[in-house]
Every structure is written in C-alpha cells, then in structure tokens.
Scaffold this active site. Structure first.
Site, short mmCIF file in Angstrom:
data_model
loop_
_atom_site.label_atom_id
_atom_site.label_comp_id
_atom_site.label_asym_id
_atom_site.label_seq_id
_atom_site.Cartn_x
_atom_site.Cartn_y
_atom_site.Cartn_z
N ASN A 229 9.10 -10.23 -11.49
CA ASN A 229 7.63 -10.35 -11.44
C ASN A 229 7.34 -11.68 -12.12
OD1 ASN A 229 7.33 -7.82 -10.25
ND2 ASN A 229 7.21 -6.78 -12.22
N LYS A 306 11.31 -11.70 -5.53
CA LYS A 306 10.68 -10.41 -5.22
C LYS A 306 9.40 -10.76 -4.48
CE LYS A 306 8.54 -6.42 -7.62
NZ LYS A 306 8.41 -5.72 -8.91
N GLU A 310 5.62 -4.47 -4.24
CA GLU A 310 4.92 -4.00 -5.45
C GLU A 310 3.83 -4.96 -5.90
OE1 GLU A 310 7.44 -3.15 -8.81
OE2 GLU A 310 7.35 -1.01 -8.45
N ASP A 383 14.61 3.89 -6.71
CA ASP A 383 14.44 2.95 -7.82
C ASP A 383 15.25 3.33 -9.05
OD1 ASP A 383 13.53 0.89 -9.34
OD2 ASP A 383 11.54 1.70 -9.73
N GLU A 411 15.70 2.19 -17.84
CA GLU A 411 14.29 2.51 -17.61
C GLU A 411 14.08 3.99 -17.33
OE1 GLU A 411 12.72 0.28 -14.30
OE2 GLU A 411 10.87 1.47 -14.21
#
Ligand code: GCV
Length: 733
Positions: A229, A306, A310, A383, A411
């Site tokens: 991101n 990316k 998303e 994911d 995560e």
C-alpha cells in the site's frame, strides 16, 4: 590482517557482554563445549586469506564472508584462528572463487553447475595438508557457503569429510516489508520499522548490517523496503537517495533492493493528469523515473505492485488490464535488467465468491506479460489464513512466471504472542499437488520453474521484522523468518529439519531440549488452526485488526469483510459451498483436484468447510457429527497450547532466564486467547446448531454477548485505522 584481528577481538567482547535478548538471532556463535570445540579446532586451525591483496580488502561479499567466518569461529572456538596468505598448517579453511584465489583455481572444483549463487564445501588435501575449501563462482556464493559451514558447526555436525554442494532452486528470494515511511508497519508486531527514513541517508544504523547478515545467512537475496500500500513519495528524489544509501549497506551481503510502486505515481508526484498505462506521457514518465533510480542504484532489483486491488489505484481505473499495467513498468525496467512483481491479490466486493477473482482475472492474461514480469500469488486464494488450500493460479499460468507470496508476520495467527511455527504451513502448500501436468506437479515445482520452464522464479515473504530488540516481536517468530529463507533457497527441504537447525542455533544442542521444542513447534500451527478456524473455516477474525474471534460479525459495509460471509453458518449447517452447486470455485483446479475437493467423501477434512456447506449432523470419518467434531477441534487447540506451556515449563534449565521468561509469558497469553477463541466460537455457532456439546467438551465460560462486546480501541499492525469499536471494551472474558 588488521581488520580481521579487530573483528575477532570485537566479536569476542560482544559475545561475552550481551544479554540473551534474542538480538543475535540464530547467529549467536556461543562457545562450544568439548568434544566439539577440539574437533572443530582441528578442522578450522587456520584461515587462508588467499586473496588478501585484492578482494578481501574491498567491501563486498568476500570480505563479509571472511569477517563472518572469523566472527563465528572466534565465538564458537573461543579464540580467533590465525590468518595467513598461504597454507601453513593442517586444518586450513580456504575460501574464494577461482578468480579470487589461485589455490581454489588449482583444485579445478566442479563449480559450473552451482550457478551464480551456489557453493561447494569440500574436505581435501591442499599442498599436502588437510584443508576445507569453501568455493563458489561468485563472492556471494562464498558468503552463502561460509554461513552453511558455520551452521554445521553450530548444530554439531561432523565436518572432517565434507562434500556439500548447494545452489538455490529459486532466483528471487525476497522479503516484502509492509513498512510505511512514517515508521509504522502494516501488520507488523515487532515494533516500528527498522528503516529510519528520517535519519537516512546521513546515518546508517548498524542494524542494517545485522539485518543483511541475517538475511544472507539463510539465502535471502532481495528486500522490498516499503509497503505494497505504497506511498508515492518513496519514488521522489530525496527518498531515492535514502534508498541508495541503504542499498549500499545491503549490497555486500548479496541483498538487492526493490520498491513497492504506487500505480498512480505519475499523478501523485509527476504532475500528470492520468496514470493510464497506454498513455505515452505516462510511459515516458515511468521510463525516466526508472532511469533515475538506476543512476542512483545500478543493481536495483525492480518493483512490486499492488494495483486495482483493495482500493489501490491500477490499470483498471482506465479500462486497461493487469497486463497493460505490468508491461508498462516492465518496459521501463527491462533495459536495466529489473523485474516487475505484480501481485495477484485482487478482489471486488460485489463478487459471489472472493476466492474466485484472481484466477478469473489473470488466467485470460496468461502469456500476455513481458518476460521480466512475475505474478506474485499468495499461497491461498483468500488471504494468509491459518489454513487455506493452495491458490488455483499455481498450475494455471503456464506462460507467466508465478512466484509465491507467504506471510511471515502472523496477521491471522495470533500476532507475535502466539507460538506458531509456519514451516508446516509453507511445506503444506509447497507440497500440494496441482496436477497441472499430472501427478507430481507440486506447487514447489511450479514456482521453481521446473514444471513450466519459467525463466524467472521466486518466493516472497511478508516480513515480521521490526525495531524490537529481538527483531520479530518474539523469540519463536524468528524461526519463521528463518524457515522462509531456507525454503526459498530449497523448497524441498523439510520444515522439521529446519526447525531443528534453528532450535540448535538459537537455543541449545542438548537433545533433551531439542526434541521437545521441535515437537512443540511442529504441532503449533495446527493448534492455531484448531482454536481459530478448524475444518476449513477461514477469516473468522475480528474485522480490521484481525485480532481475536468475530465469527458473528455481519455489519461491515462490504460483504466479504464479514466473517459470516466465510462461515455461512445457519440452522442447517456451516461452510462455503464452492462446488458446482455453489460458487464453483473448485472448478478452477485441475480436474483431478477439483474432483477430490468437490466430493464430500474425498475432500480432505482439513478443507471440508472451505469447499462445502455441511449439515450439522453430517458424520465425519471419526464417526462423530460435524458439530461434535468442530467442538472437539476447538477444544484440542486449547489443550495443545496447554501442552506447549507444560513442555516449556520443564525446559527452564536449558534456556537463559531472559528468553525463558518471555516465551513463558507469551504462552500464558496464548492459552488465555486460545480459550477465548474456543469459547467465543462455540458460543456463537451453538446459537445456530442448537445442539448440545459432546462429552468432554466444556461449555463456554461466558454468554455470547460478552464475547461479542470485546472491542479494542487500537491494536498493533493496523496503523492509522480506527477499528469500528464503540464503545471500546478491551476485556477478554
Ligand atoms: C498490505 C490483507 C491485509 C492488508 C494487506 C493486504 C495485502 O488484506 O489485511 O493489511 O495490505 O492483505 O496483501 O495487500
């Protein structure tokens, strides 16, 4: 000679002065006990610096190799071995390439098959004296060989008659840092980012060298410095200068630097009105940006992207395809030898089944990518869950190199405080058979290029590294960094053997410690699967933070952000029907695999609820009903954590007090949270199944409402995002 002596002295002082805070990872080099010390002293009686006049004086992999060897031997043997320009005694260690060392050249060793990174370690007689040669075609190969040799010593292996040759099976072995420029780390649980952008390029934190050594010791040869991101500022001149400084520190350890590129950078920082990949001005902007990068960093690795994923900008914003976007960047990078790692993690919320989307979008593009593009595919279709079947894109892209992305940071597996060794997870996916070309078409063979003849190959791991003293937030999470590197070097290695190596180097070689700890590690990931998402369930974590259970959550704006979307539990049963009667995602696998997964009788039970909506009373292979089996799995998960605690409690005598106490405290947290997961999940699903718990399974300690009310105002790894949490109630019942 002087710097070698200095390194030796410093190394010895350091070894005695530092507390065991985990900082030295698996490179501790503690003083060996007898008989190992004497045996190894005989084999490492002298270091022959056969290239003293040239390469070893220059900062580079050869110097790093010599320095590491000296550091390792000094620690392990208690004294620095003498260094000389020629062999003067038996037990000489000779390292170099045929070009850097005439003695190595004279041996005419079979180096050709080792490529540019492989190495050979061989015991032989040189000038009438017993010697061990660590040789390679390149200096970085020698560095990898030195780390391998030191690993043998650290793990008490015999070294008198060595004949080892090793080369990596994958070309790109990269860590993906999800590190932001403000020092936070997305999904990071080990403190702040290790990259100190504020002080770079003027101050080079010594940690950068330690990081590079650790990576090189397990064969990692690339690092993507910033979050996917991506902040476009990383591509501006001031940041590129900082990146160049970092690249200079990492280069001697064979680590290439890569950057995550934000697709809209031409607009964000370039002043253009569009980022359309077919627009000539946009293409020219990227060409000139890439040229600028290579002027600063001549061996820059390339970019990770990316895009159209998303909420990130991408080619689809302009009606273009992923291939259009990737190829534009690939064209800019190709003249410099750079690559594009284009991520296949894409999903749109309106979909009936998110698991289908990547395959649907990318398979029609197979063969349309430039030769320097790799498709970076997560190990499973959703994911990084505790367990997923392998991603159907493995085996489906015959003409486009597919590299695998795994998550090293946990995560979805309890952050840093839950002990979960991920070797078995990685091994499970690598050994999964895609049947793309019949039996034996494993994911490992897809990504090592042998199945489809990919010209570029690779594996990426989302790093779990931060500024915490112990690097990864917990002692045992270091093993996940370690196993990633070792499997990226050779995906056919075994997770158990790697765990054993790590335990021996990190803690102790004592069999009374090694055996129970390896057993504990090998069962740890399955324990997490059991108490979080047994029998093929997935994405049951609380939304956003992904911390703790939330199987009831149904109020997120986007359907596929809700755990209920994934569990589909109702009064009739539970699970996501991905067979022909449901989303038919199963059809994305090769026919043999699709048939196995589609059939309720043949689907492995670990994937049962991933592929099927199953009645509560359905009988499993155990003869028990699904409901009973589910409840038992949750309970087994908690029991397994209790057993880990018990094991660890019995091991205090083998571990230094600092690390023992940390692990013990974290296991206590894990037990509490495993119970929270079990109780909350059973409490919720029982409202739907309306069935009693089987004998031996305790009722949840609290009513469901108390679990539903748990809500954390903040959590690590989720920077800048406020969880939907009103009012905050961070009390685990
Ligand atoms: C970097 C998941 C994570 C995100 C991550 C994303 C990705 O959705 O929760 O934090 O973003 O995967 O892999 O891009």
């Amino acid at each position: 000679m002087l710097w070698l002596a200095a390194v030796a002295v410093l190394g010895m002082r350091a070894a005695t002065a530092r507390a065991e805070d985990g900082h030295r990872l698996w490179l501790r080099y503690p003083l060996l006990e007898e008989p190992w010390r004497s045996e190894y002293r005989a084999v490492a009686a002298q270091i022959v610096d056969c290239s003293a006049a040239r390469q070893s004086a220059v900062a580079g992999p050869l110097r790093a190799a010599q320095s590491e060897l000296m550091r390792g031997l000094t620690g392990l043997l208690g004294a620095a071995p003498p260094v000389a320009g020629r062999i003067t005694e038996a037990g000489a260690l000779l390292l170099g390439t045929p070009r850097s060392c005439a003695l190595v050249a004279r041996e005419r060793l079979p180096l050709r098959a080792l490529g540019s990174e492989g190495f050979l370690i061989r015991s032989l007689t040189v000038r009438g004296r017993a010697a061990t040669v660590i040789a390679a075609n390149t200096d970085v190969g020698v560095l990898y060989g030195v780390f391998d040799f030191l690993r043998l010593l650290q793990t008490h292996r015999p070294v008198e008659h060595l004949d080892i040759s090793s080369r990596p099976r994958l070309q790109l072995r990269v860590l993906d840092h999800w590190d932001n420029l403000d020092g936070t780390v997305e999904r990071g649980y080990a403190g702040a980012s290790i990259w100190d952008w504020w002080k770079l390029p003027d101050y080079l934190d010594p940690r950068y060298v330690e990081y590079a050594r650790a990576c090189a010791s397990i064969g990692i040869n690339g690092t993507v410095l910033n979050n996917v991101n991506a902040n476009p500022l990383i591509l501006t001149r001031p940041y590129l200068v900082k990146v160049a400084a970092l690249a200079g520190v990492l280069r001697p350890y064979g680590l290439k630097v890569y950057l995550s590129a934000r697709f809209s950078a031409p607009i964000d920082i370039g002043g253009l009105k569009t980022a359309d990949p077919l627009d000539p001005a946009v293409r020219a902007w990227w060409r000139s940006k890439v040229d600028e990068i290579y002027r600063l960093i001549p061996d820059f690795g390339g970019v990770l992207v990316k895009a159209s994923s998303e909420g990130q900008p991408g080619p689809q914003d302009y009606g273009r395809t992923h291939a259009d976007g990737a190829n534009m960047l690939a064209d800019a990078l190709a003249p410099h030898g750079g690559v594009v790692m284009w991520r296949a993690f894409v999903y749109g919320h309106s979909r009936e089944d998110r698991a289908r989307q990547a395959y649907d979008e990318f398979v029609p593009l197979d063969g349309k990518f430039r030769p320097n593009v790799l498709l970076q595919v997560k190990n499973g279709p959703i994911d990084f869950q505790p367990r997923e079947p392998f991603h159907p894109l493995f085996g489906a892209m015959r003409h486009t190199p597919v590299m695998m992305e795994v998550q090293i940071t946990k995560e979805y597996l309890g952050f840093a405080t839950h002990l979960a060794y991920l070797g078995p997870l990685y091994e499970e996916v690598l050994r999964s058979d895609t049947y793309a070309k019949g039996k034996g078409s494993t994911v490992a063979r897809v990504i090592d290029g042998s199945l489809f003849g990919y010209r570029i190959t690779g594996m990426a791991g989302v790093a779990n590294i931060g500024a915490d003293r112990n690097w990864t937030g917990s002692e045992f999470d270091q093993a996940n960094w370690y196993v990633f590197g070792r499997l990226a070097w050779d995906p056919t290695l075994g997770a158990k053997a790697i765990a054993e190596e790590w335990v021996r180097m990190t803690f102790s070689n004592d069999p009374a410690f090694v055996a129970p700890v390896v057993a504990m590690m090998m069962g740890s990931r399955e324990a997490v699967v059991d108490y979080m998402t047994p029998l093929g369930l997935a994405h049951q974590m609380a939304t956003g933070t992904h911390y703790g259970p939330g199987p009831w959550v149904a109020d997120n704006r986007e359907p596929d952000w809700n755990p209920v979307y994934y569990n589909r539990a109702d009064s009739t049963g539970i699970g996501f029907d991905r067979t022909a009667s449901g989303s038919d995602a199963v059809a994305q696998y090769a026919p043999h695999v699709a048939a196995e997964f589609s059939n309720l009788r043949t689907v492995p039970e670990q994937y049962l609820l991933w592929f099927h909506h199953v009645p509560w009373d359905y009988r499993l292979s155990s003869g028990r009903t699904l409901w009973d089996e589910l409840a038992l799995h949750y309970t087994h998960g908690v029991d397994a954590v209790r057993a880990m605690r018990k094991t660890w409690n019995g091991l205090a005598a083998y571990v230094d007090p600092e690390r023992y106490a940390e692990v013990a405290a974290f296991l206590a947290i894990q037990e509490r949270e495993a119970k929270w997961w079990r109780d909350a999940s059973i409490a919720y699903f029982q409202t739907l199944s309306k069935r009693p718990l089987p004998p031996g399974v305790a009722a949840p300690a609290h009513p469901l409402a108390e679990y539903e009310a748990v809500c954390f105002p903040s959590s690590p790894g989720y920077p800048g995002k406020t969880p939907a949490c009103s009012p905050p109630n961070p009390v685990i019942p």
